[in-house]
Design an enzyme around this catalytic site. Structure first.
Site, PDB file in Angstrom:
ATOM      1  N   THR A   1       4.008   5.645  30.436  1.00  0.00           N
ATOM      2  CA  THR A   1       4.494   6.612  31.420  1.00  0.00           C
ATOM      3  C   THR A   1       5.197   7.777  30.739  1.00  0.00           C
ATOM      4  O   THR A   1       5.770   7.619  29.649  1.00  0.00           O
ATOM      5  CB  THR A   1       5.475   5.910  32.383  1.00  0.00           C
ATOM      6  OG1 THR A   1       6.167   6.892  33.143  1.00  0.00           O
ATOM      7  CG2 THR A   1       6.520   5.072  31.650  1.00  0.00           C
ATOM      8  N   ASP A   2       5.214   8.922  31.401  1.00  0.00           N
ATOM      9  CA  ASP A   2       5.947  10.083  30.860  1.00  0.00           C
ATOM     10  C   ASP A   2       7.454   9.832  30.843  1.00  0.00           C
ATOM     11  O   ASP A   2       8.192  10.532  30.139  1.00  0.00           O
ATOM     12  CB  ASP A   2       5.612  11.364  31.644  1.00  0.00           C
ATOM     13  CG  ASP A   2       5.951  11.295  33.131  1.00  0.00           C
ATOM     14  OD1 ASP A   2       6.390  10.235  33.620  1.00  0.00           O
ATOM     15  OD2 ASP A   2       5.786  12.327  33.815  1.00  0.00           O
ATOM     16  N   GLU A   3       7.915   8.823  31.617  1.00  0.00           N
ATOM     17  CA  GLU A   3       9.369   8.582  31.691  1.00  0.00           C
ATOM     18  C   GLU A   3       9.955   8.151  30.350  1.00  0.00           C
ATOM     19  O   GLU A   3      11.170   8.192  30.172  1.00  0.00           O
ATOM     20  CB  GLU A   3       9.689   7.521  32.749  1.00  0.00           C
ATOM     21  CG  GLU A   3       9.259   7.953  34.126  1.00  0.00           C
ATOM     22  CD  GLU A   3       9.963   7.230  35.263  1.00  0.00           C
ATOM     23  OE1 GLU A   3      10.949   6.532  35.026  1.00  0.00           O
ATOM     24  OE2 GLU A   3       9.516   7.398  36.404  1.00  0.00           O
TER      25      GLU A   3
ATOM     26  N   TYR B   1      13.866   0.635  33.536  1.00  0.00           N
ATOM     27  CA  TYR B   1      12.387   0.657  33.595  1.00  0.00           C
ATOM     28  C   TYR B   1      11.822   1.444  32.410  1.00  0.00           C
ATOM     29  O   TYR B   1      10.969   0.949  31.667  1.00  0.00           O
ATOM     30  CB  TYR B   1      11.917   1.281  34.924  1.00  0.00           C
ATOM     31  CG  TYR B   1      10.469   1.735  34.878  1.00  0.00           C
ATOM     32  CD1 TYR B   1       9.424   0.813  34.833  1.00  0.00           C
ATOM     33  CD2 TYR B   1      10.136   3.104  34.871  1.00  0.00           C
ATOM     34  CE1 TYR B   1       8.089   1.233  34.774  1.00  0.00           C
ATOM     35  CE2 TYR B   1       8.813   3.524  34.819  1.00  0.00           C
ATOM     36  CZ  TYR B   1       7.798   2.581  34.762  1.00  0.00           C
ATOM     37  OH  TYR B   1       6.482   2.990  34.694  1.00  0.00           O
TER      38      TYR B   1
ATOM     39  N   LYS C   1       9.456   0.316  29.153  1.00  0.00           N
ATOM     40  CA  LYS C   1       8.131   0.882  28.845  1.00  0.00           C
ATOM     41  C   LYS C   1       8.130   1.487  27.431  1.00  0.00           C
ATOM     42  O   LYS C   1       7.155   1.339  26.684  1.00  0.00           O
ATOM     43  CB  LYS C   1       7.740   1.950  29.872  1.00  0.00           C
ATOM     44  CG  LYS C   1       7.501   1.436  31.282  1.00  0.00           C
ATOM     45  CD  LYS C   1       6.306   0.491  31.411  1.00  0.00           C
ATOM     46  CE  LYS C   1       4.978   1.174  31.247  1.00  0.00           C
ATOM     47  NZ  LYS C   1       3.836   0.235  31.485  1.00  0.00           N
TER      48      LYS C   1
HETATM   49  P1  NAD Z   1       2.349  -1.590  40.647  1.00  0.00           P
HETATM   50  O1  NAD Z   1       3.754  -2.053  40.714  1.00  0.00           O
HETATM   51  O2  NAD Z   1       1.687  -1.069  41.877  1.00  0.00           O
HETATM   52  O3  NAD Z   1       1.412  -2.766  40.090  1.00  0.00           O
HETATM   53  C1  NAD Z   1       1.817  -3.615  39.059  1.00  0.00           C
HETATM   54  C2  NAD Z   1       0.879  -4.822  39.079  1.00  0.00           C
HETATM   55  O4  NAD Z   1       1.245  -5.670  37.986  1.00  0.00           O
HETATM   56  C3  NAD Z   1       0.981  -5.675  40.355  1.00  0.00           C
HETATM   57  O5  NAD Z   1      -0.305  -6.012  40.809  1.00  0.00           O
HETATM   58  C4  NAD Z   1       1.749  -6.911  39.907  1.00  0.00           C
HETATM   59  O6  NAD Z   1       1.416  -8.077  40.641  1.00  0.00           O
HETATM   60  C5  NAD Z   1       1.316  -7.018  38.449  1.00  0.00           C
HETATM   61  N1  NAD Z   1       2.300  -7.732  37.627  1.00  0.00           N
HETATM   62  C6  NAD Z   1       3.641  -7.550  37.587  1.00  0.00           C
HETATM   63  N2  NAD Z   1       4.199  -8.410  36.723  1.00  0.00           N
HETATM   64  C7  NAD Z   1       3.191  -9.147  36.199  1.00  0.00           C
HETATM   65  C8  NAD Z   1       3.136 -10.194  35.244  1.00  0.00           C
HETATM   66  N3  NAD Z   1       4.245 -10.644  34.650  1.00  0.00           N
HETATM   67  N4  NAD Z   1       1.940 -10.703  34.923  1.00  0.00           N
HETATM   68  C9  NAD Z   1       0.799 -10.259  35.519  1.00  0.00           C
HETATM   69  N5  NAD Z   1       0.804  -9.282  36.443  1.00  0.00           N
HETATM   70  C10 NAD Z   1       1.978  -8.736  36.784  1.00  0.00           C
HETATM   71  O7  NAD Z   1       2.326  -0.514  39.490  1.00  0.00           O
HETATM   72  P2  NAD Z   1       1.444   0.809  39.320  1.00  0.00           P
HETATM   73  O8  NAD Z   1       2.127   1.944  39.957  1.00  0.00           O
HETATM   74  O9  NAD Z   1       0.050   0.502  39.668  1.00  0.00           O
HETATM   75  O10 NAD Z   1       1.576   1.011  37.737  1.00  0.00           O
HETATM   76  C11 NAD Z   1       0.681   0.362  36.854  1.00  0.00           C
HETATM   77  C12 NAD Z   1       1.056   0.730  35.419  1.00  0.00           C
HETATM   78  O11 NAD Z   1       0.998   2.146  35.256  1.00  0.00           O
HETATM   79  C13 NAD Z   1       2.465   0.318  35.026  1.00  0.00           C
HETATM   80  O12 NAD Z   1       2.423  -0.156  33.713  1.00  0.00           O
HETATM   81  C14 NAD Z   1       3.265   1.615  35.116  1.00  0.00           C
HETATM   82  O13 NAD Z   1       4.328   1.593  34.198  1.00  0.00           O
HETATM   83  C15 NAD Z   1       2.220   2.637  34.735  1.00  0.00           C
HETATM   84  N6  NAD Z   1       2.402   3.988  35.310  1.00  0.00           N
HETATM   85  C16 NAD Z   1       2.585   4.144  36.656  1.00  0.00           C
HETATM   86  C17 NAD Z   1       2.687   5.434  37.179  1.00  0.00           C
HETATM   87  C18 NAD Z   1       2.872   5.672  38.655  1.00  0.00           C
HETATM   88  O14 NAD Z   1       3.104   6.811  39.061  1.00  0.00           O
HETATM   89  N7  NAD Z   1       2.759   4.671  39.501  1.00  0.00           N
HETATM   90  C19 NAD Z   1       2.599   6.541  36.318  1.00  0.00           C
HETATM   91  C20 NAD Z   1       2.430   6.329  34.948  1.00  0.00           C
HETATM   92  C21 NAD Z   1       2.309   5.043  34.456  1.00  0.00           C
HETATM   93  O1  DAU Z   2       6.546   9.475  36.000  1.00  0.00           O
HETATM   94  C1  DAU Z   2       5.797   8.304  36.078  1.00  0.00           C
HETATM   95  C2  DAU Z   2       6.568   7.278  36.869  1.00  0.00           C
HETATM   96  O2  DAU Z   2       6.531   7.707  38.216  1.00  0.00           O
HETATM   97  C3  DAU Z   2       6.013   5.862  36.742  1.00  0.00           C
HETATM   98  O3  DAU Z   2       6.174   5.442  35.418  1.00  0.00           O
HETATM   99  C4  DAU Z   2       6.742   4.897  37.680  1.00  0.00           C
HETATM  100  O4  DAU Z   2       6.129   3.622  37.633  1.00  0.00           O
HETATM  101  C5  DAU Z   2       6.648   5.445  39.083  1.00  0.00           C
HETATM  102  O5  DAU Z   2       7.393   4.621  39.960  1.00  0.00           O
HETATM  103  C6  DAU Z   2       7.183   6.884  39.145  1.00  0.00           C
HETATM  104  O6  DAU Z   2       8.619   6.906  38.925  1.00  0.00           O
HETATM  105  P1  DAU Z   2       9.572   7.850  39.818  1.00  0.00           P
HETATM  106  O7  DAU Z   2      10.933   7.314  39.766  1.00  0.00           O
HETATM  107  O8  DAU Z   2       9.368   9.289  39.486  1.00  0.00           O
HETATM  108  O9  DAU Z   2       8.858   7.585  41.254  1.00  0.00           O
HETATM  109  P2  DAU Z   2       9.436   7.327  42.714  1.00  0.00           P
HETATM  110  O10 DAU Z   2       8.260   7.388  43.639  1.00  0.00           O
HETATM  111  O11 DAU Z   2      10.328   6.163  42.769  1.00  0.00           O
HETATM  112  O12 DAU Z   2      10.319   8.620  42.958  1.00  0.00           O
HETATM  113  C7  DAU Z   2       9.782   9.921  42.875  1.00  0.00           C
HETATM  114  C8  DAU Z   2      10.917  10.897  43.119  1.00  0.00           C
HETATM  115  O13 DAU Z   2      11.344  10.776  44.487  1.00  0.00           O
HETATM  116  C9  DAU Z   2      12.143  10.613  42.282  1.00  0.00           C
HETATM  117  O14 DAU Z   2      12.747  11.848  41.911  1.00  0.00           O
HETATM  118  C10 DAU Z   2      13.065   9.837  43.221  1.00  0.00           C
HETATM  119  C11 DAU Z   2      12.733  10.415  44.573  1.00  0.00           C
HETATM  120  N1  DAU Z   2      12.878   9.502  45.730  1.00  0.00           N
HETATM  121  C12 DAU Z   2      12.234   8.286  45.662  1.00  0.00           C
HETATM  122  C13 DAU Z   2      12.350   7.376  46.692  1.00  0.00           C
HETATM  123  C14 DAU Z   2      11.657   6.044  46.616  1.00  0.00           C
HETATM  124  C15 DAU Z   2      13.616   9.846  46.851  1.00  0.00           C
HETATM  125  O15 DAU Z   2      14.168  10.968  46.912  1.00  0.00           O
HETATM  126  N2  DAU Z   2      13.733   8.953  47.865  1.00  0.00           N
HETATM  127  C16 DAU Z   2      13.134   7.720  47.830  1.00  0.00           C
HETATM  128  O16 DAU Z   2      13.314   6.937  48.799  1.00  0.00           O
END
Ligand code: NAD
Ligand code: DAU
Length: 349
Positions: free
Chosen positions: A140-142, A165, A169
């Protein structure tokens, strides 16, 4: 023909990836390992569950024995590791599971891949691996931390994660690097910005706001709502991962993003407008502790070296996404029952 071990393939991005990969690579097979935590849902996979090219294994990536079984039973060529605890707010409430799943789980997978892919496993000096194998860590970019008003994340920047988190990562990224540097395991890391699209669990900004908006509930905006994220449609992220699997140079990190920075409040207002609801639903709430102010991705490396570019405009992607959530309210009702209500109560009420 490749057999790809996809972990976390019942989650948001993982399920979109499995669908996209099996659609585009007719003779590939996917072994989908997911522990089905609150975020994993077999409904996300739909008819894929019965596809002979898709094998679902309910298992935890921290479980060495179970991962060993997977490698013994299937001739895995590639690993794409999505499995993770992925929500920043949960990592603030309960950090420990982020460390075990995201760090230890990744190490268990790296070790299994090394053992099964190395031509002479007992030779600690050998860096010779079976042809065509690859371990792709979805990061992730985080991990780069937060930006001020200007600048973008580039792959060479030092890691400076701020939440439990993002620290978990970043730690996993460093382990992947260690397996490349020390053992020569063929790896890649992708670092993507915020994804949106179908099947995203409604703890994240866009589906949470959509879920609340559809039932006329307040939309909880953290702080002043002026935090900026760089949004990318999930299918563009999945295409980028496929590109890196096929074309990525071994050992390299690739940032993935669509040059699409938006303030949270503008996204919330867009959702309200599209669903014909008024701004009185906006509820400003206490800010997230340690809230990163701005993320922005410099995607020059993946676009110039590998030729990937995003296909979706934000307008088209959001129109389709909002429509998807409107059309799939039964899916939403299923995922917001049970554990979600307890989480929502602890988090917002
Ligand atoms: P998500 O939370 O929707 O899905 C995570 C999945 O992993 C779920 O199906 C969960 O059951 C499974 N999981 C959790 N713990 C596990 C374990 N111990 N063993 C096996 N499976 C397990 O997450 P997402 O948003 O789909 O993100 C997927 C990946 O992409 C993550 O690694 C996250 O860090 C990365 N990522 C997410 C975003 C985003 O915006 N959502 C952006 C950049 C990177
Ligand atoms: O940047 C990539 C990341 O993006 C991934 O690695 C993470 O898995 C994914 O969860 C996401 O992280 P963020 O913290 O940016 O996403 P989130 O959707 O939780 O929040 C997006 C923005 O919105 C953040 O600035 C917090 C804000 N927010 C979020 C929630 C849930 C609110 O203002 N209110 C809310 O209720």
């Amino acid at each position: 023909m490749n057999t790809v071990l996809v972990t976390g393939g019942a989650g948001f991005i993982g399920s979109n990836f499995v669908r996209l990969l099996l659609d585009r690579q007719a003779d590939w097979k996917v072994v989908n390992v997911d522990a089905l935590t609150y975020a994993g849902n077999l409904e996300n996979l739909g008819p894929l569950i019965d596809d002979p090219r898709h094998v679902f294994v309910k298992a935890d990536i921290r479980d060495k024995q179970a991962m060993e079984e997977v490698f013994l039973q299937h001739r895995i060529d590639m690993v794409v590791n999505f499995a993770a605890e992925s929500h920043v707010d949960r990592s603030i409430m309960e950090p420990e599971i982020f460390l075990t799943t995201n760090i230890i789980g990744t190490q268990v997978l790296l070790e299994a891949a090394k053992r099964h892919w190395k031509v002479i496993p007992e030779d600690k000096y050998s860096k010779e691996y079976r042809e065509g194998v690859r371990f792709l860590q979805v990061s992730t970019d985080e991990v780069y931390g937060a930006l001020g008003r200007s600048g973008k994340f580039v792959e060479t920047m030092p890691l400076s994660p701020n939440s439990p988190y993002s620290v978990s990562k970043a730690s996993a990224d460093l382990l992947v690097r260690a397996y490349y540097e020390t053992f020569g395991l063929p790896v890649n890391i992708t670092r993507c910005s915020n994804n949106y699209g179908p099947y995203q669990f409604p703890e994240k900004l866009i589906p949470l706001m959509l879920a609340n908006c559809m039932v006329g509930k307040g939309l909880p905006v953290y702080g002043d709502g002026m935090q900026v994220r760089d949004w990318l449609h999930v299918s563009d992220h999945c295409l980028a991962i496929e590109t890196v699997l096929l074309e990525g140079k071994v050992g390299e990190v690739y940032n993935v993003g669509g040059n699409n920075e938006r303030a949270n409040i503008d996204i919330v207002k867009l959702i309200l407008r599209t669903l014909g609801k008024g701004e009185e639903l906006i509820t400003y709430v206490k800010d997230r502790p340690g809230h990163d102010r701005r993320y922005a991705i410099d995607n020059t490396k993946i676009t110039t070296e590998l030729g990937w570019t995003p296909k979706y405009t934000f307008e088209q992607g959001m129109d389709e996404t909002i429509q998807w959530y409107v059309d799939n309210q039964t899916w939403m009702e299923h995922v917001v029952s049970g554990e979600y209500q307890a989480y929502y109560g602890r988090m917002y009420e």
